[in-house]
Design an enzyme around this catalytic site. Structure first.
Site, PDB file in Angstrom:
ATOM      1  N   HIS A  36      -8.798  -5.914  11.579  1.00  0.00           N
ATOM      2  CA  HIS A  36      -9.663  -5.656  10.596  1.00  0.00           C
ATOM      3  C   HIS A  36     -10.839  -5.165  10.535  1.00  0.00           C
ATOM      4  O   HIS A  36     -11.677  -5.261   9.659  1.00  0.00           O
ATOM      5  CB  HIS A  36      -9.794  -7.183   9.571  1.00  0.00           C
ATOM      6  CG  HIS A  36      -8.517  -7.725   9.143  1.00  0.00           C
ATOM      7  ND1 HIS A  36      -7.496  -8.411   9.944  1.00  0.00           N
ATOM      8  CD2 HIS A  36      -7.997  -7.822   7.716  1.00  0.00           C
ATOM      9  CE1 HIS A  36      -6.550  -8.753   9.257  1.00  0.00           C
ATOM     10  NE2 HIS A  36      -6.815  -8.430   7.969  1.00  0.00           N
ATOM     11  N   GLU A  58       0.811  -1.261  -0.029  1.00  0.00           N
ATOM     12  CA  GLU A  58      -0.141  -0.079   0.056  1.00  0.00           C
ATOM     13  C   GLU A  58       0.777   1.267   0.050  1.00  0.00           C
ATOM     14  O   GLU A  58       0.332   2.327  -0.687  1.00  0.00           O
ATOM     15  CB  GLU A  58      -0.962   0.013   1.172  1.00  0.00           C
ATOM     16  CG  GLU A  58      -2.318  -0.980   1.214  1.00  0.00           C
ATOM     17  CD  GLU A  58      -1.727  -2.426   1.147  1.00  0.00           C
ATOM     18  OE1 GLU A  58      -2.774  -3.298   1.321  1.00  0.00           O
ATOM     19  OE2 GLU A  58      -0.568  -2.689   1.890  1.00  0.00           O
TER      20      GLU A  58
END
Length: 325
Positions: A129, A60
């Site tokens: 998450h 990312e």
């Protein structure tokens, strides 16, 4: 009017803007060959080819930085994070590069980029998450933060975000990709920073955004059975916030509950509450109450998830508390 899924509304928005402007491209993990982790970009590789729908490694920091550089050079990237939990790997590129570039360059460089993906809990995915980062990014000058709650808003707001000359954080929900809603076939855009009254009411204002709008609207339905008419406001964007819509509603109802999935400290609900007591104090007949997740990491166990997240029962209880019932 036709009814389509949330993911289809996002796909239409991106595809229409890519057909309109050759400088728009999509980049992220699994967006091309796999048709998107949540099938949002299904079929887009076939139409636009590998130069404009680009699969990336699990990196990312790298592909977010590539996107920022591309935007500074006249392109309009859409950077997809599989989940905004993974955006933390790239937060320097977002907060210190994209958000600050216009100011630090003295206006020489715009960064017209959209960072989009899933935010918040999606069931039993564990604490790492399941975080909500809306308030994190909304705290950053230079960013705009959009959190739609339905397919119609998602399409109109994503198209506006892609055309915007500032960096936009566009936050979705894994639990909403399959939701269906009416979306016109004709082109439309929705302005960033304008809230929407999803339900009219006179007794209490419920303010929310994103998937918590489901909680707010269901609570309003249940309250109506008891003769309590709640006005439900969907912020749609949390930077900028449409403070005016919130204040005007509270001037009418005199009571307010804010529902937000994030943890309570320094949340969007905190900001709304402060603004209402600052600008609508004389109209309030009760203190504003916030309904947030409990101040703990979200557990994997379903029983703990149920106990942690905002829900209809807690929202109804908060409404009755501000109404002294």
């Amino acid at each position: 009017m036709r009814s389509i899924q949330f993911r289809e509304a996002l796909r239409e928005a991106m595809s229409e803007e890519m057909r309109r402007d050759k400088n728009v491209f999509l980049m992220g993990e699994e967006v091309a060959e796999y048709n998107g982790a949540y099938k949002v970009s299904q079929g887009m590789l076939d139409e636009f080819g590998p130069d404009r729908v680009i699969d990336t490694p699990i990196a990312e920091l790298g592909f977010a930085g590539l996107g920022v550089g591309a935007a500074m050079n006249g392109l309009r990237p859409i950077i997809e994070f599989m989940t905004f939990n993974f955006s933390l790997v790239a937060i320097d590129q977002i907060v210190n590069s994209a958000a600050k570039m216009l100011a630090m360059s003295g206006g020489a460089y715009n960064v017209p980029i959209v960072f989009r993906g899933a935010t918040g809990n999606a069931g039993q995915l564990g604490a790492t998450h399941s975080s909500n980062f809306e308030n994190w990014f909304a705290n950053t000058p230079g960013l705009k933060v959009v959190v739609p709650s339905n397919p119609y808003d998602a399409k109109g707001l994503l198209k506006a975000s892609i055309r915007d000359n500032d960096p936009v954080i566009f936050m979705e929900s894994e639990l909403m990709y399959g939701d269906k809603g009416e979306v016109p076939e004709a082109e439309y855009l929705l302005p960033i920073g304008v809230a929407d009254i999803k339900r009219k009411g006179k007794d209490v204002t419920i303010i929310s955004f994103g998937k918590m709008m489901k909680v707010a609207l269901e609570a309003a339905e249940e309250l109506a059975k008891e003769g309590i008419e709640a006005e439900v406001i969907d912020l749609r964007t949390v930077r900028p916030i449409d403070y005016g819509a919130c204040v005007e509603s509270v001037k009418k109802t005199n009571r307010c509950v804010v529902v937000e999935e994030a943890n309570p400290l320094a949340a969007i609900s905190s900001e709304i509450t402060y603004h209402l007591q600052r600008n609508a104090f004389d109209y309030l007949d009760a203190p504003v109450i916030r309904v947030n997740s409990m101040d703990v990491p979200l557990s994997y166990a379903p029983t703990y998830i149920e106990a942690t997240l905002p829900n209809v029962k807690r929202t109804i209880a908060a409404v009755k508390q501000v109404m002294y019932k």
